[in-house]
Design an enzyme around this catalytic site. Structure first.
Site, PDB file in Angstrom:
ATOM      1  N   GLY A  76       0.820  -1.207   0.000  1.00 29.63           N
ATOM      2  CA  GLY A  76       0.000   0.000   0.000  1.00 29.63           C
ATOM      3  C   GLY A  76       0.856   1.260   0.000  1.00 29.63           C
ATOM      4  O   GLY A  76       0.509   2.267  -0.630  1.00 29.63           O
ATOM      5  N   THR A  77       1.972   1.203   0.703  1.00 27.30           N
ATOM      6  CA  THR A  77       2.869   2.366   0.787  1.00 27.30           C
ATOM      7  C   THR A  77       3.358   2.747  -0.613  1.00 27.30           C
ATOM      8  O   THR A  77       3.346   3.924  -0.989  1.00 27.30           O
ATOM      9  CB  THR A  77       4.071   2.030   1.705  1.00 27.30           C
ATOM     10  N   ASN A 156      -6.518   4.146  10.412  1.00 27.75           N
ATOM     11  CA  ASN A 156      -5.999   2.864  10.877  1.00 27.75           C
ATOM     12  C   ASN A 156      -5.929   2.746  12.397  1.00 27.75           C
ATOM     13  O   ASN A 156      -5.780   1.651  12.915  1.00 27.75           O
ATOM     14  CB  ASN A 156      -4.604   2.611  10.280  1.00 27.75           C
ATOM     15  N   GLN A 186      -7.242   0.420   4.731  1.00 24.91           N
ATOM     16  CA  GLN A 186      -7.996  -0.161   5.855  1.00 24.91           C
ATOM     17  C   GLN A 186      -9.480  -0.324   5.534  1.00 24.91           C
ATOM     18  O   GLN A 186     -10.185  -1.025   6.264  1.00 24.91           O
ATOM     19  CB  GLN A 186      -7.849   0.708   7.114  1.00 24.91           C
ATOM     20  N   SER A 206      -3.926  -2.692  -0.208  1.00 23.17           N
ATOM     21  CA  SER A 206      -2.828  -3.545   0.257  1.00 23.17           C
ATOM     22  C   SER A 206      -3.351  -4.950   0.506  1.00 23.17           C
ATOM     23  O   SER A 206      -4.433  -5.125   1.078  1.00 23.17           O
ATOM     24  CB  SER A 206      -2.257  -2.951   1.547  1.00 23.17           C
ATOM     25  N   GLY A 207      -2.564  -5.961   0.100  1.00 26.71           N
ATOM     26  CA  GLY A 207      -3.016  -7.351   0.214  1.00 26.71           C
ATOM     27  C   GLY A 207      -3.005  -7.898   1.629  1.00 26.71           C
ATOM     28  O   GLY A 207      -3.921  -8.593   2.044  1.00 26.71           O
ATOM     29  N   HIS A 208      -1.960  -7.549   2.410  1.00 25.22           N
ATOM     30  CA  HIS A 208      -1.793  -8.255   3.685  1.00 25.22           C
ATOM     31  C   HIS A 208      -2.778  -7.816   4.757  1.00 25.22           C
ATOM     32  O   HIS A 208      -2.809  -8.390   5.842  1.00 25.22           O
ATOM     33  CB  HIS A 208      -0.341  -8.138   4.185  1.00 25.22           C
ATOM     34  N   THR A 248       9.638  -7.071 -12.695  1.00 26.95           N
ATOM     35  CA  THR A 248       8.906  -8.335 -12.884  1.00 26.95           C
ATOM     36  C   THR A 248       7.909  -8.515 -11.750  1.00 26.95           C
ATOM     37  O   THR A 248       8.231  -8.314 -10.578  1.00 26.95           O
ATOM     38  CB  THR A 248       9.913  -9.508 -12.944  1.00 26.95           C
ATOM     39  N   CYS A 334       3.315   0.639  12.374  1.00 27.61           N
ATOM     40  CA  CYS A 334       4.433   1.432  11.869  1.00 27.61           C
ATOM     41  C   CYS A 334       4.886   2.423  12.925  1.00 27.61           C
ATOM     42  O   CYS A 334       6.063   2.602  13.162  1.00 27.61           O
ATOM     43  CB  CYS A 334       4.013   2.183  10.611  1.00 27.61           C
TER      44      CYS A 334
END
Ligand code: PLP
Length: 390
Positions: A76-77, A156, A186, A206-208, A248, A334
């Site tokens: 996401g960052t 968040n 979020q 963001s995936g995680h 890639t 963070c």
């Protein structure tokens, strides 16, 4: 014997879902480079194409609907850096110099804003006191042309949902050339939205945060921004991702991201309802304790609860809860590295000492009421002990 772990820090990251793990394992066997033209490359390309459709469909967009594209990033960052720096660099002439954001953005946006301010842009950070973005401050800031506006959807730390759609529509009504970016990391699949409902040109994901692995994110780019070249890539090279992000692709991460989104979409409203029920139950169990629940005044995301303890530093309580096998967060993951007060909590209206005594509890649909019972019991026990020794 080790205590079982009770994980209530899902805004920091989430455990991998079965759907994401399966997609990842399958993608590991598909070793080709998506840029290669031979069958091995085509198989990898097919995985990234499928994932792109799955994530776009999570944004409420039908496959091949040409309202926008999705560029996969590493997180996401990176998506937000691409959105903010890429759109500012794309302006050949500085017809506008003013950038709007809020005073409670995630560091992935606010540190970029610091850099832009140092480079001479006028950055205005609108108040989000009480969890509500100030419409009055926004109105006052519209007296000069706006280059870019970046507002997060869900905070968040407090779970406040900002009324991004209404504010972006207002900005575009006055300054149609303004580029609008929303950090929806979020909010994605927790709060219903589409790019149109947010009136957003760019959206970071963001995936995680939704049971995919770490190392994959995405930026949604509205078609007019892409075709009018209002966004410059930051990574240059082989021209992957439609030239917007060379390098890639992380095929395994991307395939897992797509599968995790498809899985969440399948659960739909039931997922959101489960999170709402967990939060309500947590409020019911925590309300009688000697602590304060920091409820945003406006709409709230279903998976985040912020509390302030009575003069017990959050780190002290975090360690006490950890000893009982319970994982929560002191400020965002963070900011726990930075030894400063949480900007979000100060912006919300907490004093620095209240911010020092605040914890974030965040749920996923994998949590149960028993997890919350364990949290409430441990908090109660440790409050009694720590209040005595403080
Ligand atoms: N934006 C918000 C609101 C977040 O909560 C986070 C992570 O906690 C990010 C952006 C950064 O996402 P990532 O960890 O994928 O870089």
């Amino acid at each position: 014997m080790n205590k079982p772990m009770i994980y209530l820090d899902n805004s920091a990251t989430t455990p991998l879902s079965a759907a994401a793990r399966e997609a990842m394992l399958c993608a590991m066997e598909t070793f080709g480079n998506p840029s290669s033209l031979h069958p091995a490359g085509q198989a990898a390309q097919k995985l990234t194409d499928t994932a792109r459709e799955q994530v776009l469909s999570g944004l409420g967009l039908r496959p091949r609907q040409k309202s926008g594209t999705l560029v996969f990033t590493s997180c996401g960052t990176e998506a937000s850096s691409l959105a903010l720096l890429g759109s500012v660099y794309a302006k050949e002439r500085r017809v506008a110099n003013r950038i709007l954001t809020t005073d409670s953005e995630h560091p992935s946006v606010s540190r970029v804003m610091d850099r832009l301010a140092q480079s001479g842009f006028e950055v205005i950070r609108l108040s989000t006191r009480g969890g509500v973005l100030s419409a009055d401050e926004l109105e006052a800031a519209l007296d000069r042309p706006i280059l870019l506006a970046s507002f997060m959807l869900v905070n968040n730390e407090t779970g406040a949902v900002y009324d991004v759609g209404r504010h972006f529509r207002r900005i575009k009504a006055v300054w149609p050339d303004a580029v609008t970016h929303c950090d929806a990391v979020q909010g994605f699949l927790k709060v219903p939205f589409t790019p149109a409902s947010l009136c957003a040109d760019l959206i970071s994901l963001s995936g995680h945060k939704l049971h995919a692995p770490k190392g994959v994110g995405a930026l949604y780019i509205a078609e007019p921004i892409r075709t009018a070249k209002k966004l410059l890539p930051l990574l240059l090279g082989g021209g992957q991702e439609g030239g917007m992000r060379s390098g890639t692709e992380n095929v395994c991460g991307i395939a897992a991201f797509g599968a995790a989104v498809a899985d969440a979409c399948k659960q739909g409203d039931a997922l959101r309802q489960k999170l709402c029920d967990l939060r309500s139950y947590a409020e019911e169990r925590l309300s009688p304790l000697e602590l304060r629940i920091n409820r945003p005044q406006g709409e709230r995301a279903p998976h985040i609860l912020n509390i302030t303890l009575p003069s017990i530093r959050s780190e002290t309580m975090l360690h006490a809860l950890s000893a009982d096998g319970i994982c929560v967060s002191a400020g965002s993951a963070c900011s726990s590295h930075a030894k400063t007060h949480s900007e979000s909590l100060l912006a919300f209206g907490l004093t620095p000492s209240e911010a020092d005594c605040s914890l974030r509890i965040s749920f996923s649909e994998q949590n149960t009421r028993a997890d919350i019972d364990a949290l409430a019991d441990s908090l109660q026990k440790n409050l009694a002990r720590l209040v005595r020794v403080r």
